[in-house]
Design a protein around this motif. Structure first.
Motif, PDB file in Angstrom:
ATOM      1  N   ARG A 174     -30.398  -2.604 -13.788  1.00 39.19           N
ATOM      2  CA  ARG A 174     -31.843  -2.397 -13.832  1.00 39.19           C
ATOM      3  C   ARG A 174     -32.543  -3.660 -13.364  1.00 39.19           C
ATOM      4  O   ARG A 174     -32.011  -4.751 -13.449  1.00 39.19           O
ATOM      5  N   LYS A 175     -33.758  -3.487 -12.902  1.00 40.38           N
ATOM      6  CA  LYS A 175     -34.569  -4.618 -12.481  1.00 40.38           C
ATOM      7  C   LYS A 175     -35.914  -4.521 -13.164  1.00 40.38           C
ATOM      8  O   LYS A 175     -36.315  -3.470 -13.634  1.00 40.38           O
ATOM      9  N   GLY A 176     -36.619  -5.646 -13.194  1.00 38.93           N
ATOM     10  CA  GLY A 176     -37.953  -5.658 -13.766  1.00 38.93           C
ATOM     11  C   GLY A 176     -37.939  -5.908 -15.258  1.00 38.93           C
ATOM     12  O   GLY A 176     -36.904  -6.186 -15.854  1.00 38.93           O
ATOM     13  N   PRO A 177     -39.108  -5.792 -15.871  1.00 39.15           N
ATOM     14  CA  PRO A 177     -39.202  -6.068 -17.306  1.00 39.15           C
ATOM     15  C   PRO A 177     -38.528  -4.975 -18.130  1.00 39.15           C
ATOM     16  O   PRO A 177     -38.544  -3.800 -17.762  1.00 39.15           O
ATOM     17  N   GLY A 178     -37.945  -5.379 -19.233  1.00 39.55           N
ATOM     18  CA  GLY A 178     -37.315  -4.424 -20.137  1.00 39.55           C
ATOM     19  C   GLY A 178     -38.330  -3.803 -21.084  1.00 39.55           C
ATOM     20  O   GLY A 178     -39.481  -4.241 -21.171  1.00 39.55           O
ATOM     21  N   LEU A 179     -37.891  -2.796 -21.789  1.00 45.43           N
ATOM     22  CA  LEU A 179     -38.751  -2.136 -22.764  1.00 45.43           C
ATOM     23  C   LEU A 179     -38.753  -2.912 -24.077  1.00 45.43           C
ATOM     24  O   LEU A 179     -37.791  -3.598 -24.414  1.00 45.43           O
ATOM     25  N   MET A 180     -39.830  -2.776 -24.820  1.00 42.87           N
ATOM     26  CA  MET A 180     -39.929  -3.400 -26.141  1.00 42.87           C
ATOM     27  C   MET A 180     -39.197  -2.559 -27.183  1.00 42.87           C
ATOM     28  O   MET A 180     -38.706  -3.070 -28.172  1.00 42.87           O
ATOM     29  N   ARG A 181     -39.134  -1.240 -26.949  1.00 43.60           N
ATOM     30  CA  ARG A 181     -38.494  -0.317 -27.895  1.00 43.60           C
ATOM     31  C   ARG A 181     -37.485   0.542 -27.132  1.00 43.60           C
ATOM     32  O   ARG A 181     -37.697   0.888 -25.978  1.00 43.60           O
ATOM     33  N   CYS A 182     -36.413   0.898 -27.804  1.00 45.21           N
ATOM     34  CA  CYS A 182     -35.344   1.717 -27.219  1.00 45.21           C
ATOM     35  C   CYS A 182     -35.894   3.089 -26.833  1.00 45.21           C
ATOM     36  O   CYS A 182     -36.601   3.724 -27.615  1.00 45.21           O
ATOM     37  N   GLU A 183     -35.571   3.533 -25.639  1.00 44.95           N
ATOM     38  CA  GLU A 183     -36.064   4.842 -25.197  1.00 44.95           C
ATOM     39  C   GLU A 183     -35.321   6.008 -25.842  1.00 44.95           C
ATOM     40  O   GLU A 183     -35.759   7.140 -25.767  1.00 44.95           O
ATOM     41  N   MET A 215     -34.351 -10.768 -22.705  1.00 46.30           N
ATOM     42  CA  MET A 215     -34.200 -11.918 -21.804  1.00 46.30           C
ATOM     43  C   MET A 215     -32.819 -11.918 -21.142  1.00 46.30           C
ATOM     44  O   MET A 215     -32.695 -12.270 -19.975  1.00 46.30           O
ATOM     45  N   ALA A 216     -31.794 -11.519 -21.879  1.00 50.23           N
ATOM     46  CA  ALA A 216     -30.417 -11.550 -21.370  1.00 50.23           C
ATOM     47  C   ALA A 216     -30.124 -10.413 -20.404  1.00 50.23           C
ATOM     48  O   ALA A 216     -29.315 -10.565 -19.487  1.00 50.23           O
ATOM     49  N   VAL A 217     -30.772  -9.248 -20.603  1.00 54.03           N
ATOM     50  CA  VAL A 217     -30.482  -8.062 -19.799  1.00 54.03           C
ATOM     51  C   VAL A 217     -31.780  -7.602 -19.123  1.00 54.03           C
ATOM     52  O   VAL A 217     -32.579  -6.896 -19.725  1.00 54.03           O
ATOM     53  N   PRO A 218     -31.999  -8.008 -17.862  1.00 54.36           N
ATOM     54  CA  PRO A 218     -33.221  -7.590 -17.178  1.00 54.36           C
ATOM     55  C   PRO A 218     -33.311  -6.062 -17.087  1.00 54.36           C
ATOM     56  O   PRO A 218     -32.336  -5.387 -16.810  1.00 54.36           O
TER      57      PRO A 218
END
Length: 88
Positions: free
Chosen positions: A31-40, A52-55
């Protein structure tokens, strides 16, 4: 050296194809870009360290482990087949 039905280097070609398939599959899943704050999946909070560790992270650790197990079981197949099937 006689190898039966397979040509010279056929085993290495199969190994190379398996490795190339795995690398391609892994690259597609990045994945690229910002991650989610909450699990989908379960709506649990994803810690900042994981983001931070997993983009592009979209799943919490628990849901990601379940997803990885499902992917692993779906990807297992025997590329070479059995010797009997090659003799028919």
């Amino acid at each position: 050296m006689a190898t039966g039905w397979a040509g010279d280097g056929a085993v290495q070609d199969q190994i190379d194809a398996t490795v190339n398939d795995a690398v391609s599959r892994a690259r597609r899943q990045l994945r690229k870009g910002p991650g989610l704050m909450r699990c989908e999946e379960c709506d649990a909070e994803i810690p900042e360290a994981r983001r931070m560790a997993v983009p592009g992270v979209r799943l919490c650790v628990t849901c990601q482990e379940l997803h990885d197990k499902e992917q692993a079981s779906a990807a297992m197949f025997n590329r070479r087949g059995s010797k009997d099937s090659q003799l028919r």
